[in-house]
Scaffold this active site. Structure first.
Site, PDB file in Angstrom:
ATOM      1  N   GLU A  96     -23.531   8.105  77.059  1.00 54.90           N
ATOM      2  CA  GLU A  96     -23.332   6.833  76.358  1.00 54.90           C
ATOM      3  C   GLU A  96     -24.320   6.668  75.217  1.00 54.90           C
ATOM      4  O   GLU A  96     -25.505   6.985  75.356  1.00 54.90           O
ATOM      5  CB  GLU A  96     -23.481   5.685  77.368  1.00 54.90           C
ATOM      6  N   GLY A 116     -14.248  -1.634  76.474  1.00 56.34           N
ATOM      7  CA  GLY A 116     -14.950  -0.343  76.459  1.00 56.34           C
ATOM      8  C   GLY A 116     -14.021   0.832  76.710  1.00 56.34           C
ATOM      9  O   GLY A 116     -14.472   1.918  77.058  1.00 56.34           O
ATOM     10  N   ASP A 154     -14.581   8.507  70.325  1.00 50.73           N
ATOM     11  CA  ASP A 154     -13.286   7.927  70.691  1.00 50.73           C
ATOM     12  C   ASP A 154     -12.138   8.650  69.994  1.00 50.73           C
ATOM     13  O   ASP A 154     -11.150   9.038  70.619  1.00 50.73           O
ATOM     14  CB  ASP A 154     -13.270   6.436  70.348  1.00 50.73           C
TER      15      ASP A 154
HETATM   16  P1  NG1 Z   1     -16.358   1.405  72.797  1.00 45.11           P
HETATM   17  O1  NG1 Z   1     -16.658   1.501  74.203  1.00 45.11           O
HETATM   18  O2  NG1 Z   1     -14.940   1.714  72.469  1.00 45.11           O
HETATM   19  O3  NG1 Z   1     -16.798   0.175  72.208  1.00 45.11           O
HETATM   20  C1  NG1 Z   1     -18.323   2.515  71.275  1.00 45.11           C
HETATM   21  C2  NG1 Z   1     -18.182   3.454  70.081  1.00 45.11           C
HETATM   22  C3  NG1 Z   1     -18.355   4.930  70.504  1.00 45.11           C
HETATM   23  C4  NG1 Z   1     -19.644   5.110  71.298  1.00 45.11           C
HETATM   24  C5  NG1 Z   1     -19.682   4.104  72.459  1.00 45.11           C
HETATM   25  C6  NG1 Z   1     -20.972   4.155  73.247  1.00 45.11           C
HETATM   26  C7  NG1 Z   1     -16.645   2.819  68.273  1.00 45.11           C
HETATM   27  C8  NG1 Z   1     -15.233   2.831  67.798  1.00 45.11           C
HETATM   28  N1  NG1 Z   1     -16.852   3.329  69.498  1.00 45.11           N
HETATM   29  O4  NG1 Z   1     -17.197   2.664  72.117  1.00 45.11           O
HETATM   30  O5  NG1 Z   1     -18.349   5.729  69.338  1.00 45.11           O
HETATM   31  O6  NG1 Z   1     -20.779   5.009  70.478  1.00 45.11           O
HETATM   32  O7  NG1 Z   1     -19.526   2.762  71.988  1.00 45.11           O
HETATM   33  O8  NG1 Z   1     -21.140   5.398  73.840  1.00 45.11           O
HETATM   34  O9  NG1 Z   1     -17.526   2.338  67.580  1.00 45.11           O
END
Ligand code: NG1
Length: 464
Positions: free
Chosen positions: A46, A140, A191
């Site tokens: 993460e 998430g 992602d």
């Molecule tokens: P989510 O969980 O989709 O918000 C975000 C970032 C990832 C990564 C994770 C933490 C975006 C689109 N996604 O994901 O790239 O940094 O947090 O591991 O910004």
């Protein structure tokens, strides 16, 4: 309480979507096509992607499907089966101005803008889109990137460009990772990469700069169970600031460590991100990287004065260069803890991949719980509900449990022996969801076993 059926193979959903498209756009005569992009759940790693360090996510069965047709003008019209997202349209031009923060069409604009830059001779084609998604939002699970990827696939098709021929999945994932910065988040590329390159029943170890993926088969006798904390992790407004604090802090950390690396090794060394420590020309081992980090960061938080002295820059310059609007806590920035998360989490991803291959579920589970502790106390991106839910999961028989995604709410992921799944789901329901007033017949919406589906593509998929 089981998993939702795999919508990837659900023909009636696609037929239904085409029917809804025809109702929503009755004037259309072009053949209707459909593309889909799955959500994802991150198993380990993460807040590493924007540091250029590896992650270990898998796709999930939930996805976004878009029925689409080209238009003869430059207008992109969007309609959504979910009434929370109201109908909208914009004109496709060289520079597409963003709508207000949080507007759903911004994710579509991000994809189109990125592809227009990559294919400058594209004719700024218009298209009609009818969107039908079942990835929980603000949770998430990457519903936003799945939407970006699906819009990109639709736009490639109406622009008569072929995925895997005119642009590879690796290149598209890299392009869209950068392209999504259009909406204001400074995320890494996890992602978009897993959504485009994931596969059924596999996790992917993803490395960055340059993007590489390695598929790793999942355990056969254990499942990953997703559970929603019921706290929304919306990445707009203050949550966007909280998310962007991670990348901003890590850029500052990189500058401090670059300073030390210049003194220790070579005064020409340039570090763009923390992951460069393990790449050329430095190629440090874990131990060497840790020693270098320890040489700069004491256990004490850094005040602005100390940063200023260390970097020989004014507080204003430090703000402009790295921190932006990031709030400086009165006790200073706990940079040693942030760095410790990055270093230990990197190590956990590498070991996690090995434990998956060695089919050692118990060891993998331990890494997941250690990752949660590190996200909570060192990176400070958990919240009381995520801590409570992961603890309940461990008590209910999970071999490991952690928050997944950016944090501050959203989902957890737990590793559970297949044979104990029903008992596990029942106990988590009784201890977390029932006290919060959730009826048992609704629990399957927030508590389900992940069933990793194929990566994004057109339906019926030429890739399956
Ligand atoms: P989510 O969980 O989709 O918000 C975000 C970032 C990832 C990564 C994770 C933490 C975006 C689109 N996604 O994901 O790239 O940094 O947090 O591991 O910004």
């Amino acid at each position: 309480m089981g998993s939702v059926p795999n919508p990837n193979h659900c023909v009636s959903r696609i037929d239904n979507l085409i029917e809804k498209f025809a109702e929503a756009f009755p004037e259309v005569s072009h053949p209707i096509r459909v593309c889909r992009a799955p959500g994802r759940i991150n198993l380990l790693g993460e807040h590493l992607d924007y540091n250029g360090l590896p992650v270990l996510p898998t796709t999930i069965q939930h996805d976004i499907c878009i029925a689409f047709t080209p238009r003869d003008d430059h207008v992109i019209r969007l309609k959504n089966a979910d009434p929370r997202f109201s109908e909208t349209a914009f004109t496709n031009t060289e520079d597409i101005p963003p709508s207000e923060t949080g507007a759903w069409e911004n994710y579509c604009k991000a994809a189109i803008q990125a592809l227009n830059r990559r294919f400058p001779s594209s004719a700024y084609r218009g298209m009609n889109l009818y969107v039908d998604g079942n990835i929980p939002t603000a949770a998430g699970l990457s519903s936003s990137s799945a939407f970006v990827v699906a819009c990109a696939l639709a736009y490639l098709a109406v622009s008569e460009l072929e995925l895997d021929k005119d642009i590879s999945r690796i290149e598209l994932a890299t392009l869209l990772a950068e392209g999504e910065h259009y909406v204001g988040t400074r995320g890494g590329g996890m992602d978009q990469a897993i959504i485009l390159l994931g596969a059924q029943n596999c996790a992917c170890k993803i490395d960055f700069f340059p993007l590489r993926t390695e598929r790793v088969p999942l355990f056969e006798d254990h499942v990953f169970v997703a559970a929603h904390s019921l706290v929304k992790a919306d990445k707009t407004g203050s949550a966007l600031q909280r998310y962007n604090a991670g990348p901003a802090t890590c850029r500052l950390l990189t500058a401090l460590i670059e300073h030390a690396a210049r003194q220790a090794f070579d005064d020409e060394i340039e570090l763009e991100r923390l992951g460069d420590l393990w790449q050329g020309p430095l190629f440090l081992t874990h131990e060497e990287a840790e020693a270098l980090v320890r040489s700069v960061l004491s256990e004490k938080p850094f005040s602005m004065d100390e940063l200023s002295r260390f970097l020989n820059l004014s507080p204003q310059a430090i703000r402009e260069k790295w921190l932006g609007a990031l709030e400086m806590p009165p006790e200073g920035l706990p940079l040693h803890r942030r760095a410790r998360h990055v270093l230990t989490e990197f190590h956990r991803v590498e070991r996690g991949r090995d434990f998956l291959l060695a089919k050692d579920a118990a060891a993998f589970g331990e890494l997941m719980s250690a990752s949660h502790r590190s996200c909570a106390s060192d990176y400070e991106v958990s919240c009381p509900e995520l801590d409570e839910l992961t603890e309940i999961a461990r008590q209910a028989g999970a071999l490991g449990s952690r928050m997944t995604g950016a944090g501050f709410g959203g989902y957890t992921v737990s590793l559970v022996p297949q044979a104990a799944l029903l008992q596990f789901l029942q106990r988590v329901y009784e201890e977390y969801y029932r006290p919060r007033g959730m009826p048992p017949d609704e629990a399957h919406n927030v508590l389900w076993a992940a069933a990793p589906s194929s990566g994004a593509g057109y339906t019926p998929s030429p890739f399956s």
